[in-house]
Design a protein around this motif. Structure first.
Motif, PDB file in Angstrom:
ATOM      1  N   PRO A  23       1.442  -4.038  -3.439  1.00 48.55           N
ATOM      2  CA  PRO A  23       2.571  -3.712  -2.571  1.00 48.55           C
ATOM      3  C   PRO A  23       2.721  -2.192  -2.401  1.00 48.55           C
ATOM      4  O   PRO A  23       2.158  -1.413  -3.170  1.00 48.55           O
ATOM      5  N   LYS A  24       3.530  -1.794  -1.425  1.00 45.35           N
ATOM      6  CA  LYS A  24       3.702  -0.374  -1.092  1.00 45.35           C
ATOM      7  C   LYS A  24       4.137   0.491  -2.269  1.00 45.35           C
ATOM      8  O   LYS A  24       3.662   1.605  -2.432  1.00 45.35           O
ATOM      9  N   SER A  25       5.061  -0.002  -3.068  1.00 45.86           N
ATOM     10  CA  SER A  25       5.616   0.836  -4.140  1.00 45.86           C
ATOM     11  C   SER A  25       4.737   0.876  -5.383  1.00 45.86           C
ATOM     12  O   SER A  25       5.069   1.540  -6.354  1.00 45.86           O
ATOM     13  N   SER A  63       9.566  -0.189  -7.303  1.00 47.36           N
ATOM     14  CA  SER A  63      10.621  -1.074  -6.843  1.00 47.36           C
ATOM     15  C   SER A  63      10.679  -2.339  -7.696  1.00 47.36           C
ATOM     16  O   SER A  63       9.678  -3.041  -7.850  1.00 47.36           O
ATOM     17  N   ASP A  64      11.867  -2.642  -8.226  1.00 47.84           N
ATOM     18  CA  ASP A  64      12.037  -3.873  -8.997  1.00 47.84           C
ATOM     19  C   ASP A  64      11.702  -5.103  -8.158  1.00 47.84           C
ATOM     20  O   ASP A  64      11.243  -6.115  -8.676  1.00 47.84           O
ATOM     21  N   ASP A  65      11.927  -5.004  -6.859  1.00 50.19           N
ATOM     22  CA  ASP A  65      11.665  -6.126  -5.962  1.00 50.19           C
ATOM     23  C   ASP A  65      10.176  -6.432  -5.838  1.00 50.19           C
ATOM     24  O   ASP A  65       9.812  -7.525  -5.408  1.00 50.19           O
ATOM     25  N   GLU A  66       9.318  -5.474  -6.172  1.00 49.77           N
ATOM     26  CA  GLU A  66       7.885  -5.669  -5.979  1.00 49.77           C
ATOM     27  C   GLU A  66       7.111  -5.880  -7.281  1.00 49.77           C
ATOM     28  O   GLU A  66       5.899  -6.016  -7.249  1.00 49.77           O
TER      29      GLU A  66
END
Length: 90
Positions: A23-25, A63-66
């Motif tokens: 992912p991006k992060s 990012s915690d989301d990733e």
């Protein structure tokens, strides 16, 4: 999140493939353990020093989301290339 991945016998093309799927992060960095040790000295990250042995690539996810998707990419990569021994070191 910071995670160590044992990358013994991985080819540059495999590491590039893994980097491209993250992912991006997320960033995957291959660094000397001594340099990593110096950079975490006297910080809250010092607990990962025990993982800095052997050949490692370091996965950084901002990012915690990733986090979950970055870990899934790593697991899928292990299955795709049949790298049962190349697991997380910490």
């Amino acid at each position: 999140m910071v995670a160590g991945l044992w990358c013994h016998s991985l080819m540059v093309s495999q590491i590039q493939c893994l980097r491209g799927a993250l992912p991006k992060s997320a960033k995957l960095v291959v660094a000397k353990n001594t340099m990593l040790g110096k950079s975490i000295e006297d910080t809250s990250w010092e607990s990962i020093r025990s993982c800095a042995r052997g050949m490692n690539a370091w996965l950084f996810v901002r990012s915690d989301d990733e986090v979950a998707s970055a870990l899934k990419v790593c697991r899928d990569f292990q299955r795709q290339w049949k790298l049962d021994l190349n697991d997380f070191t910490g």
